[in-house]
Scaffold this active site. Sequence first.
Site, PDB file in Angstrom:
ATOM      1  N   GLN A   1     -11.510   7.339  -4.350  1.00  0.00           N
ATOM      2  CA  GLN A   1     -12.048   7.793  -3.076  1.00  0.00           C
ATOM      3  C   GLN A   1     -13.365   8.527  -3.345  1.00  0.00           C
ATOM      4  O   GLN A   1     -13.918   8.406  -4.417  1.00  0.00           O
ATOM      5  CB  GLN A   1     -11.024   8.693  -2.362  1.00  0.00           C
ATOM      6  CG  GLN A   1      -9.797   7.929  -1.866  1.00  0.00           C
ATOM      7  CD  GLN A   1     -10.077   7.048  -0.635  1.00  0.00           C
ATOM      8  OE1 GLN A   1     -11.174   7.058  -0.079  1.00  0.00           O
ATOM      9  NE2 GLN A   1      -9.079   6.266  -0.236  1.00  0.00           N
TER      10      GLN A   1
ATOM     11  N   GLY B   1       0.955   3.627   2.249  1.00  0.00           N
ATOM     12  CA  GLY B   1       1.230   4.143   3.583  1.00  0.00           C
ATOM     13  C   GLY B   1       0.229   5.201   4.011  1.00  0.00           C
ATOM     14  O   GLY B   1       0.159   5.542   5.186  1.00  0.00           O
ATOM     15  N   GLY B   2      -0.543   5.707   3.058  1.00  0.00           N
ATOM     16  CA  GLY B   2      -1.482   6.775   3.385  1.00  0.00           C
ATOM     17  C   GLY B   2      -2.483   6.375   4.453  1.00  0.00           C
ATOM     18  O   GLY B   2      -2.692   7.098   5.422  1.00  0.00           O
TER      19      GLY B   2
ATOM     20  N   ASP C   1      -2.984   8.311  -1.313  1.00  0.00           N
ATOM     21  CA  ASP C   1      -4.340   8.856  -1.388  1.00  0.00           C
ATOM     22  C   ASP C   1      -4.715   9.397  -0.026  1.00  0.00           C
ATOM     23  O   ASP C   1      -4.025   9.140   0.954  1.00  0.00           O
ATOM     24  CB  ASP C   1      -5.346   7.764  -1.810  1.00  0.00           C
ATOM     25  CG  ASP C   1      -5.416   6.626  -0.799  1.00  0.00           C
ATOM     26  OD1 ASP C   1      -4.393   6.367  -0.121  1.00  0.00           O
ATOM     27  OD2 ASP C   1      -6.464   5.992  -0.670  1.00  0.00           O
TER      28      ASP C   1
ATOM     29  N   ASP D   1      -7.962  -7.365   0.411  1.00  0.00           N
ATOM     30  CA  ASP D   1      -7.002  -7.701   1.459  1.00  0.00           C
ATOM     31  C   ASP D   1      -7.707  -7.431   2.768  1.00  0.00           C
ATOM     32  O   ASP D   1      -8.553  -6.558   2.849  1.00  0.00           O
ATOM     33  CB  ASP D   1      -5.747  -6.819   1.384  1.00  0.00           C
ATOM     34  CG  ASP D   1      -6.017  -5.428   1.945  1.00  0.00           C
ATOM     35  OD1 ASP D   1      -6.570  -4.604   1.196  1.00  0.00           O
ATOM     36  OD2 ASP D   1      -5.701  -5.164   3.115  1.00  0.00           O
TER      37      ASP D   1
ATOM     38  N   ASP E   1       0.866  -1.185   0.000  1.00  0.00           N
ATOM     39  CA  ASP E   1       0.000   0.000   0.000  1.00  0.00           C
ATOM     40  C   ASP E   1       0.901   1.233   0.000  1.00  0.00           C
ATOM     41  O   ASP E   1       2.126   1.112   0.055  1.00  0.00           O
ATOM     42  CB  ASP E   1      -0.946  -0.034   1.195  1.00  0.00           C
ATOM     43  CG  ASP E   1      -0.214  -0.051   2.524  1.00  0.00           C
ATOM     44  OD1 ASP E   1       1.023   0.097   2.535  1.00  0.00           O
ATOM     45  OD2 ASP E   1      -0.875  -0.214   3.556  1.00  0.00           O
TER      46      ASP E   1
END
Length: 342
Positions: free
Chosen positions: A160, A63-64, A115, A237, A61
């Site tokens: 989003q 990390g956001g 994001d 996931d 991912d």
Amino acid sequence: MPVGTQATVKGLTQRDLAEELDVRILLANTYHLFLRPGHELVRRMGGLHRFMSWPRAILTDSGGYQVFSLSDLRKITDDGVTFQSHLDGDRHVFTPESTVEVQMALGSDVMMVLDECPEYPVSHEYARESMERTVRWARRAFAHWRAKAAGDQSLFPIVQGSMFADLRRECAERLVELAADGYAIGGLSVGEPRPLSFEMVEATEPFLPRERPRYAMGVGMAEELAEYVARGVDMMDCVLPSRNARNGYLFTSQGRLIIKHTRYKEDARPIDENCGCYTCRNYSRAYLRHLYQAGEMLYAVLATRHNIRRYLDIMREIRQAILLGQFPEYLRTVRAVPVEVE
Ligand SMILES: [Zn+2]
């Protein structure tokens, strides 16, 4: 995808994952690996595959999500996000470009763009502002990645738009212009009622290309996997199979089983009589309950192995049902299974 937050699926060896469970792809968390041991160290150790001795695919991912959920004193600007490490309080900055750099150093097969994942609920006004920032960040991440001619790593943008169908659609339409290898639907499982999560997937999916994988991030419960697939999702996931295993919640073909219940005290049956995993082939509910009550390490090892196998079996059943043209019947069967073992 099983979740290997710290480059390990807690309680399982890479041999268990590859040879016994036949896991093809797992997820590792950029935020955690960036803070410890550091992406440059991982690069020097030959990349994440070699570092953790995992020959198959890895998705990281951006990390956001962890920045928004774990770190203190985060500050979002158009440039990126400044945050304090939850480990030692050090200040760091993630930008769309830097998170691509970190993931390139890790050497994952699928990278995710930075994001903003807004909490739930937010106003339409804030959700729009945040969605537009996510689109701008995705464009910057792609420009940076393409300028690097980044070999065989893929980069997925993330749709989003909080719980607003119009924003989800607009975000998807704008991200599709990036012609990515796959697309993610983020911002789900942030505390919203489950029917709303499904509704948001339904609002997004028609605008994502059918021939590219769609990835719903951070979902779902065992009984929801088929529901997401029914709505056009290909990848998911979730920490639930491993985390719930450690907390005593086991997923079975007959519903969820809570191992600490007294009724399993002298139960000689396996967790799930329909499961072929190592745990179910060899151990009784009574033994697992005993290990759980005694706080034994082996409990987590055996329970995690079973739950991951159950999730992968569900996905195999789904693929099989689709190939045989029997997915609608399969979905009806799944919906009829009680939440908890009766
Ligand atoms: Zn099992």
